[in-house]
Write an enzyme that holds these catalytic residues in place. Sequence first.
Site, PDB file in Angstrom:
ATOM      1  N   LYS A   1       0.883  -1.124  -0.120  1.00 15.66           N
ATOM      2  CA  LYS A   1       0.061  -0.027   0.106  1.00 15.66           C
ATOM      3  C   LYS A   1       0.743   1.172  -0.010  1.00 15.66           C
ATOM      4  O   LYS A   1       1.555   1.489   0.799  1.00 15.66           O
ATOM      5  CB  LYS A   1      -0.849   0.100   1.351  1.00 15.66           C
ATOM      6  CG  LYS A   1      -1.830   1.227   1.390  1.00 15.66           C
ATOM      7  CD  LYS A   1      -2.822   1.238   2.434  1.00 15.66           C
ATOM      8  CE  LYS A   1      -3.501   2.718   2.614  1.00 15.66           C
ATOM      9  NZ  LYS A   1      -4.184   2.800   3.830  1.00 15.66           N
TER      10      LYS A   1
ATOM     11  N   ASP B   1      -2.830  10.196   3.583  1.00 18.48           N
ATOM     12  CA  ASP B   1      -4.291   9.894   4.055  1.00 18.48           C
ATOM     13  C   ASP B   1      -4.823  10.789   4.810  1.00 18.48           C
ATOM     14  O   ASP B   1      -4.865  10.831   6.039  1.00 18.48           O
ATOM     15  CB  ASP B   1      -4.201   8.332   4.529  1.00 18.48           C
ATOM     16  CG  ASP B   1      -5.689   7.878   4.670  1.00 18.48           C
ATOM     17  OD1 ASP B   1      -6.622   8.675   4.033  1.00 18.48           O
ATOM     18  OD2 ASP B   1      -5.943   6.975   5.486  1.00 18.48           O
TER      19      ASP B   1
ATOM     20  N   LYS C   1     -10.315  12.328   8.396  1.00 15.65           N
ATOM     21  CA  LYS C   1      -9.893  11.957   9.700  1.00 15.65           C
ATOM     22  C   LYS C   1     -10.087  13.129  10.626  1.00 15.65           C
ATOM     23  O   LYS C   1      -9.625  14.227  10.299  1.00 15.65           O
ATOM     24  CB  LYS C   1      -8.597  11.418   9.367  1.00 15.65           C
ATOM     25  CG  LYS C   1      -8.268   9.972   8.905  1.00 15.65           C
ATOM     26  CD  LYS C   1      -6.808   9.572   8.815  1.00 15.65           C
ATOM     27  CE  LYS C   1      -6.649   8.371   7.889  1.00 15.65           C
ATOM     28  NZ  LYS C   1      -7.414   7.186   8.725  1.00 15.65           N
TER      29      LYS C   1
ATOM     30  N   ASP D   1       1.295   6.141   5.716  1.00 22.12           N
ATOM     31  CA  ASP D   1       0.362   5.348   5.051  1.00 22.12           C
ATOM     32  C   ASP D   1       0.756   4.663   3.849  1.00 22.12           C
ATOM     33  O   ASP D   1       0.116   3.876   3.260  1.00 22.12           O
ATOM     34  CB  ASP D   1      -1.002   6.038   4.990  1.00 22.12           C
ATOM     35  CG  ASP D   1      -1.996   4.999   5.116  1.00 22.12           C
ATOM     36  OD1 ASP D   1      -1.825   4.113   5.499  1.00 22.12           O
ATOM     37  OD2 ASP D   1      -3.284   5.409   4.497  1.00 22.12           O
TER      38      ASP D   1
ATOM     39  N   ASP E   1     -12.223   7.067   3.533  1.00 21.46           N
ATOM     40  CA  ASP E   1     -11.171   6.684   4.310  1.00 21.46           C
ATOM     41  C   ASP E   1     -10.708   5.322   4.110  1.00 21.46           C
ATOM     42  O   ASP E   1      -9.663   4.946   4.450  1.00 21.46           O
ATOM     43  CB  ASP E   1     -11.450   6.992   5.810  1.00 21.46           C
ATOM     44  CG  ASP E   1      -9.931   7.138   6.631  1.00 21.46           C
ATOM     45  OD1 ASP E   1      -9.026   7.303   6.094  1.00 21.46           O
ATOM     46  OD2 ASP E   1     -10.225   7.261   7.968  1.00 21.46           O
TER      47      ASP E   1
ATOM     48  N   GLU F   1      -9.394   3.752   1.892  1.00 19.13           N
ATOM     49  CA  GLU F   1      -9.105   4.072   0.418  1.00 19.13           C
ATOM     50  C   GLU F   1      -7.929   2.973   0.057  1.00 19.13           C
ATOM     51  O   GLU F   1      -7.821   2.372  -1.255  1.00 19.13           O
ATOM     52  CB  GLU F   1      -8.564   5.319   0.295  1.00 19.13           C
ATOM     53  CG  GLU F   1      -7.005   5.487   0.865  1.00 19.13           C
ATOM     54  CD  GLU F   1      -6.991   5.308   2.207  1.00 19.13           C
ATOM     55  OE1 GLU F   1      -7.913   5.544   2.960  1.00 19.13           O
ATOM     56  OE2 GLU F   1      -5.816   4.916   2.667  1.00 19.13           O
TER      57      GLU F   1
ATOM     58  N   ARG G   1      -7.766  -0.251   0.285  1.00 19.34           N
ATOM     59  CA  ARG G   1      -8.305  -1.326  -0.213  1.00 19.34           C
ATOM     60  C   ARG G   1      -8.482  -1.181  -1.644  1.00 19.34           C
ATOM     61  O   ARG G   1      -8.615  -2.132  -2.400  1.00 19.34           O
ATOM     62  CB  ARG G   1      -9.353  -2.237   0.825  1.00 19.34           C
ATOM     63  CG  ARG G   1     -10.597  -1.366   0.731  1.00 19.34           C
ATOM     64  CD  ARG G   1     -11.282  -1.669   1.949  1.00 19.34           C
ATOM     65  NE  ARG G   1     -11.090  -1.199   3.172  1.00 19.34           N
ATOM     66  CZ  ARG G   1     -11.571  -1.369   4.333  1.00 19.34           C
ATOM     67  NH1 ARG G   1     -12.812  -2.263   4.434  1.00 19.34           N
ATOM     68  NH2 ARG G   1     -11.090  -1.193   5.404  1.00 19.34           N
TER      69      ARG G   1
HETATM   70  N1  BES Z   1      -4.805   4.497   6.961  1.00 15.99           N
HETATM   71  C1  BES Z   1      -5.642   4.004   7.479  1.00 15.99           C
HETATM   72  C2  BES Z   1      -5.645   2.852   8.519  1.00 15.99           C
HETATM   73  C3  BES Z   1      -4.450   3.134   9.712  1.00 15.99           C
HETATM   74  C4  BES Z   1      -5.296   3.654  11.034  1.00 15.99           C
HETATM   75  C5  BES Z   1      -3.411   3.063   9.680  1.00 15.99           C
HETATM   76  C6  BES Z   1      -4.450   4.191  11.927  1.00 15.99           C
HETATM   77  C7  BES Z   1      -2.421   3.450  10.598  1.00 15.99           C
HETATM   78  C8  BES Z   1      -2.830   3.854  11.757  1.00 15.99           C
HETATM   79  C9  BES Z   1      -6.830   3.611   6.535  1.00 15.99           C
HETATM   80  O1  BES Z   1      -6.867   3.879   5.440  1.00 15.99           O
HETATM   81  C10 BES Z   1      -8.269   3.689   7.074  1.00 15.99           C
HETATM   82  O2  BES Z   1      -8.212   4.914   7.590  1.00 15.99           O
HETATM   83  N2  BES Z   1      -8.969   2.734   7.381  1.00 15.99           N
HETATM   84  C11 BES Z   1     -10.276   3.177   8.065  1.00 15.99           C
HETATM   85  C12 BES Z   1     -11.200   1.989   7.517  1.00 15.99           C
HETATM   86  C13 BES Z   1     -12.753   2.191   7.895  1.00 15.99           C
HETATM   87  C14 BES Z   1     -13.142   3.549   7.482  1.00 15.99           C
HETATM   88  C15 BES Z   1     -13.523   1.491   7.672  1.00 15.99           C
HETATM   89  C16 BES Z   1     -10.093   2.726   9.343  1.00 15.99           C
HETATM   90  O3  BES Z   1      -9.316   1.821   9.755  1.00 15.99           O
HETATM   91  O4  BES Z   1     -10.906   3.488  10.249  1.00 15.99           O
HETATM   92 MG    MG Z   2      -4.778   5.023   4.851  1.00 22.16          MG
HETATM   93 ZN    ZN Z   3      -7.745   5.782   5.230  1.00 22.05          ZN
END
Ligand code: BES
Ligand code: MG
Ligand code: ZN
Length: 469
Positions: free
Chosen positions: A237, A242, A249, A260, A319, A321, A323
């Site tokens: 990734k 992000d 966020k 990220d 968010d 994104e 996947r």
């Molecule tokens: N980059 C984040 C995941 C992340 C969170 C990495 C904390 C490192 C530390 C990812 O893109 C994300 O924001 N995922 C969301 C998915 C949700 C909206 C289904 C998440 O985990 O909140």
């Molecule tokens: Mg992310």
């Molecule tokens: Zn994200």
Amino acid sequence: MELKYNTSAGVNVTELFKGDSQNSELFRYAEDKKLFSGEIGQVFTHLPFNSSKEAFLGLGNADEFIADTYREAYFKLLKDLIGKKEYEFTISIQDDVELLKAVVEGLYHATYEFDKYKTLKEDKEQIRVHINTQLSEKDFNMAVQEAKDVIDSIFFARDLVNERAEYLYPETLANIAKEKLSAVGVDVKVYDEKQAEEMGLVAFLSVGRGSSRKPRFIVMKYLNNPDAEEVLGLVGKGVTYDTGGYSLKPSDSMTSMNSDMAGAATVIAAMELVAKRKLKTNLVAVVAACENMVSSSSYKPGDVIYSLSGKTIEVDNTDAEGRITLADAIYYTTKELGVTKVIDIATLTGACLVALAEDYTGALSNKQDFFDDFKEAAKNAGERVWQMPMDNSYRERNKSRVADIKNTGGRFGGMITAGLFIEEFLADKNIPWIHLDIAGTSYLSMPYKYQPVNATGVHVKALYNLLNK
Ligand code: BES
Ligand code: MG
Ligand code: ZN
């Protein structure tokens, strides 16, 4: 740092397991005053002005000793002695190449710093370590070189992850990959937005659309074993920043989102290490690099987007994104690059952090013996991985009313549903696959053993071990 073969000078270090004793005045003193118990990495020093300099280094319980004990102990030894402004010391280690490598790695780990943005830097003293061993000088030099190569690649990954998004964005990441990897014989192709569009990578491009820093699709190939049919594919990734997009966020969670792209960093650095060490293996890697930003051209919650696979995706949350970018990247890797196995590695979910904290990488796999091999490789690297279940019942949560699949699976089991989303984009469902969620393990809020706060370079070594057979 200089590592010298079978010489001695400076502080003389003695290793001791818990319960070991030594027939010396210093040891009896330490024992009497309960100043040394032999915990892993505990250092007891006697550094007078005009007699010999002595130190004890704890190795913990003898029956629990593994190579990683050495990494931790020697990391702590070097940190301790630097703190006492002692830059030269002598150690004696067991006659085992694997253990010597662990010692050298531990010592090097103690030298890592990300201080490029500190304008006031302390002068760095040259460190001299004298290593006494029965190993031949040739074996010694080879082991030291390998450990050094491993560390350089781990530090390379860390530097990429610690770098700020203002300087590290898709174009610059692609340039660095091209420059570093070409130098060690890897074929690197970088596709810009227009070319990626012609290739049909429309899901990936949707995520990057809101940024003025344009996406890059990076394809790396190291094919160095024509006799083997096996080709391992790595997919990292590479979201260089992000914000969350319109599903923005909160600022506290956003600040560290320059990290990220840690999956991309691991993949690029592992590729560099494998090529630098000239492993007789076939490895390809793909990074779909983009920034997830907010602007009038960004993708929106509620959108339905197309993907390279032909499947449609409902964007429930911008968010989630990672996947979406990985959907196209893994489909491309398994469709176009002739891989026989694939590993994706991503800072994918906060849910992984909730489940396993920063301690374990969360994993899914559709092929148990492949996963077991990886887990063993990770264990030998001192890296912790935990496999999650992937029963069909979890798949229900990714179902969409308007499209073929939805990019969120709800609050429960978020690490699993994210991984299962990616699995849907394997061009062939039978291809052995491992998903690694490194949201926790790639970027630490506090140091652990020989890993510093922030970027760790996790799984560079595991991937190297996996291919180094
Ligand atoms: N980059 C984040 C995941 C992340 C969170 C990495 C904390 C490192 C530390 C990812 O893109 C994300 O924001 N995922 C969301 C998915 C949700 C909206 C289904 C998440 O985990 O909140
Ligand atoms: Mg992310
Ligand atoms: Zn994200």
